[in-house]
Design a protein around this motif. Structure first.
Motif, PDB file in Angstrom:
ATOM      1  N   LEU A  25     -19.602 -16.474 -13.314  1.00  0.00           N
ATOM      2  CA  LEU A  25     -20.584 -15.483 -12.889  1.00  0.00           C
ATOM      3  C   LEU A  25     -20.309 -14.995 -11.467  1.00  0.00           C
ATOM      4  CD1 LEU A  25     -23.886 -17.011 -14.315  1.00  0.00           C
ATOM      5  CD2 LEU A  25     -22.670 -14.989 -15.139  1.00  0.00           C
ATOM      6  N   GLU A  26     -19.991 -15.928 -10.567  1.00  0.00           N
ATOM      7  CA  GLU A  26     -19.703 -15.549  -9.180  1.00  0.00           C
ATOM      8  C   GLU A  26     -18.482 -14.639  -9.108  1.00  0.00           C
ATOM      9  OE1 GLU A  26     -17.753 -15.801  -5.284  1.00  0.00           O
ATOM     10  OE2 GLU A  26     -17.014 -16.668  -7.173  1.00  0.00           O
ATOM     11  N   ARG A  27     -17.461 -14.962  -9.894  1.00  0.00           N
ATOM     12  CA  ARG A  27     -16.234 -14.159  -9.883  1.00  0.00           C
ATOM     13  C   ARG A  27     -16.490 -12.754 -10.406  1.00  0.00           C
ATOM     14  NH1 ARG A  27     -11.593 -14.634  -6.964  1.00  0.00           N
ATOM     15  NH2 ARG A  27      -9.884 -13.587  -8.029  1.00  0.00           N
ATOM     16  N   GLN A  28     -17.313 -12.651 -11.458  1.00  0.00           N
ATOM     17  CA  GLN A  28     -17.591 -11.327 -12.018  1.00  0.00           C
ATOM     18  C   GLN A  28     -18.436 -10.488 -11.070  1.00  0.00           C
ATOM     19  OE1 GLN A  28     -15.480 -11.079 -14.395  1.00  0.00           O
ATOM     20  NE2 GLN A  28     -15.382 -13.292 -14.146  1.00  0.00           N
ATOM     21  N   CYS A  29     -19.359 -11.125 -10.363  1.00  0.00           N
ATOM     22  CA  CYS A  29     -20.153 -10.384  -9.376  1.00  0.00           C
ATOM     23  C   CYS A  29     -19.268  -9.858  -8.255  1.00  0.00           C
ATOM     24  CB  CYS A  29     -21.249 -11.284  -8.805  1.00  0.00           C
ATOM     25  SG  CYS A  29     -22.599 -11.627  -9.943  1.00  0.00           S
ATOM     26  N   ARG A  30     -18.326 -10.677  -7.802  1.00  0.00           N
ATOM     27  CA  ARG A  30     -17.405 -10.227  -6.758  1.00  0.00           C
ATOM     28  C   ARG A  30     -16.528  -9.087  -7.260  1.00  0.00           C
ATOM     29  NH1 ARG A  30     -14.183 -15.141  -4.291  1.00  0.00           N
ATOM     30  NH2 ARG A  30     -13.225 -13.378  -3.218  1.00  0.00           N
ATOM     31  N   ARG A  31     -16.065  -9.209  -8.503  1.00  0.00           N
ATOM     32  CA  ARG A  31     -15.207  -8.162  -9.073  1.00  0.00           C
ATOM     33  C   ARG A  31     -15.986  -6.859  -9.242  1.00  0.00           C
ATOM     34  NH1 ARG A  31     -10.640  -5.742  -8.885  1.00  0.00           N
ATOM     35  NH2 ARG A  31     -10.076  -4.678 -10.824  1.00  0.00           N
ATOM     36  N   LEU A  32     -17.241  -6.979  -9.704  1.00  0.00           N
ATOM     37  CA  LEU A  32     -18.066  -5.789  -9.871  1.00  0.00           C
ATOM     38  C   LEU A  32     -18.318  -5.114  -8.530  1.00  0.00           C
ATOM     39  CD1 LEU A  32     -19.782  -3.993 -11.698  1.00  0.00           C
ATOM     40  CD2 LEU A  32     -21.677  -5.590 -11.379  1.00  0.00           C
ATOM     41  N   GLU A  33     -18.567  -5.914  -7.501  1.00  0.00           N
ATOM     42  CA  GLU A  33     -18.758  -5.335  -6.167  1.00  0.00           C
ATOM     43  C   GLU A  33     -17.500  -4.609  -5.705  1.00  0.00           C
ATOM     44  OE1 GLU A  33     -19.103  -6.657  -1.502  1.00  0.00           O
ATOM     45  OE2 GLU A  33     -19.303  -8.179  -3.062  1.00  0.00           O
ATOM     46  N   ASP A  34     -16.326  -5.221  -5.924  1.00  0.00           N
ATOM     47  CA  ASP A  34     -15.070  -4.587  -5.503  1.00  0.00           C
ATOM     48  C   ASP A  34     -14.866  -3.247  -6.212  1.00  0.00           C
ATOM     49  OD1 ASP A  34     -14.578  -6.721  -3.854  1.00  0.00           O
ATOM     50  OD2 ASP A  34     -13.246  -7.748  -5.271  1.00  0.00           O
ATOM     51  N   VAL A  35     -15.142  -3.210  -7.513  1.00  0.00           N
ATOM     52  CA  VAL A  35     -14.934  -1.978  -8.272  1.00  0.00           C
ATOM     53  C   VAL A  35     -15.905  -0.888  -7.822  1.00  0.00           C
ATOM     54  CG1 VAL A  35     -15.081  -0.941 -10.569  1.00  0.00           C
ATOM     55  CG2 VAL A  35     -13.961  -3.153 -10.282  1.00  0.00           C
ATOM     56  N   TRP A 216     -13.280  -7.629 -15.360  1.00  0.00           N
ATOM     57  CA  TRP A 216     -13.178  -9.063 -15.619  1.00  0.00           C
ATOM     58  C   TRP A 216     -12.142  -9.694 -14.690  1.00  0.00           C
ATOM     59  CZ3 TRP A 216     -15.578 -12.997 -17.754  1.00  0.00           C
ATOM     60  CH2 TRP A 216     -14.874 -14.184 -17.932  1.00  0.00           C
ATOM     61  N   SER A 217     -12.427 -10.900 -14.237  1.00  0.00           N
ATOM     62  CA  SER A 217     -11.484 -11.641 -13.397  1.00  0.00           C
ATOM     63  C   SER A 217     -11.759 -13.125 -13.563  1.00  0.00           C
ATOM     64  CB  SER A 217     -11.631 -11.233 -11.922  1.00  0.00           C
ATOM     65  OG  SER A 217     -10.761 -11.981 -11.106  1.00  0.00           O
ATOM     66  N   TRP A 218     -10.714 -13.909 -13.863  1.00  0.00           N
ATOM     67  CA  TRP A 218     -10.875 -15.347 -14.015  1.00  0.00           C
ATOM     68  C   TRP A 218     -10.995 -16.014 -12.648  1.00  0.00           C
ATOM     69  CZ3 TRP A 218     -12.106 -17.766 -18.294  1.00  0.00           C
ATOM     70  CH2 TRP A 218     -11.750 -17.228 -19.521  1.00  0.00           C
ATOM     71  N   PRO A 219     -11.762 -17.092 -12.574  1.00  0.00           N
ATOM     72  CA  PRO A 219     -11.796 -17.860 -11.318  1.00  0.00           C
ATOM     73  C   PRO A 219     -10.399 -18.399 -11.004  1.00  0.00           C
ATOM     74  CG  PRO A 219     -13.598 -18.518 -12.771  1.00  0.00           C
ATOM     75  CD  PRO A 219     -12.682 -17.647 -13.585  1.00  0.00           C
ATOM     76  N   PRO A 220     -10.042 -18.505  -9.728  1.00  0.00           N
ATOM     77  CA  PRO A 220      -8.708 -19.013  -9.373  1.00  0.00           C
ATOM     78  C   PRO A 220      -8.519 -20.456  -9.804  1.00  0.00           C
ATOM     79  CG  PRO A 220     -10.101 -18.774  -7.421  1.00  0.00           C
ATOM     80  CD  PRO A 220     -10.840 -18.131  -8.546  1.00  0.00           C
ATOM     81  N   ALA A 221      -7.247 -20.842  -9.978  1.00  0.00           N
ATOM     82  CA  ALA A 221      -6.928 -22.177 -10.496  1.00  0.00           C
ATOM     83  C   ALA A 221      -7.389 -23.283  -9.548  1.00  0.00           C
ATOM     84  CB  ALA A 221      -5.422 -22.283 -10.747  1.00  0.00           C
TER      85      ALA A 221
END
Length: 245
Positions: A25-35, A216-221
């Motif tokens: 969820l955190e990763r998608q929120c960050r990605r949505l903000e970037d877009v 969409w963006s996966w959390p980093p490893a």
């Protein structure tokens, strides 16, 4: 020992699943903000054509603003060419008028760190030049700021949970060192495996969402490894409470 290991595995799997959900969820929120922020533009339309020297002064005035990351001048010809690509029928109607009636404009890409004060700056920027109109998308800005708020809130939750797990593990380690006791490596391994299982289950559940494309963006490893390590430490420390005398 086997029942304790199964208990630790189940507890760590639940913790890993919860952590993976928050990470996704955190990763998608960050990605949505970037877009949303990357696509946001503020367009200042000139009231009348300007001489080259005055146009450069107006452009440099906008470029000097800390809220402006990029400034691009769009000439009337460029505006007409863009309109021809987007709406040819409208261009045909404009052609009936005669000369190109579209004004020149400055397209400003806001700086990411200035989004929270962008609306106020747009109001103040009315006095920076002789503009006939200022166009931007308030709803897009509000969505970007809301996505940023959600991402920060989720990061705060994740950081708090991680600190709590680390504190509990350190307390359990100090308690174990004072008491001596047996080696708990097997329980730590059960916690790590449970955390990995929870992470995998969370990733599997979120897999269909990957079709969202650029959103969409996966959390980093490294976050996955950190959660697995935290689950190992957490499972080992909590297992001490169930240790047999």
């Amino acid at each position: 020992m086997k029942s304790r290991a199964l208990w630790v595995f189940a507890f760590a799997a639940a913790a890993g699943l919860a952590a993976q959900t928050l990470l996704v969820l955190e990763r998608q929120c960050r990605r949505l903000e970037d877009v949303l922020a990357g696509d946001l533009r503020v367009v200042f339309f000139l009231r009348s054509p300007l001489e080259e020297s005055r146009r450069k002064i107006a452009e440099e005035t906008l470029r000097a603003q800390p809220e402006a990351a990029e400034v691009r001048y769009v000439s009337p010809g460029q505006a007409l060419a863009f309109l021809r690509r987007e709406d040819p029928e409208l261009v045909d109607a404009v052609a009936l008028v005669g000369d190109n009636p579209l004004p020149g404009a400055f397209e400003v890409k806001p700086a990411s760190e200035s989004l929270s004060r962008l609306a106020a700056w747009i109001g103040a920027a009315q006095g920076l030049g002789d503009w006939s109109d200022v166009r931007w998308k308030p709803a897009q800005l509000a969505a970007a700021l809301r996505a940023r708020l959600y991402a920060r809130w989720l990061r705060l939750m994740l950081s708090s949970l991680l600190c709590a797990a680390a504190g509990l593990a350190l307390w359990a380690l100090a308690r174990r060192l004072r008491r001596g006791g047996a080696d708990e490596a097997a329980l730590a391994l059960a916690g790590a495996l449970g955390g990995a299982a929870g992470l995998a289950l969370g990733a599997l559940a979120a897999w269909p969402l990957a079709r969202a494309g650029p959103l969409w963006s996966w959390p980093p490893a490294w976050t996955q490894a950190l959660v697995a390590a935290a689950c190992a430490a957490l499972g080992w420390s909590l297992s001490l409470w169930r240790a047999e005398p």
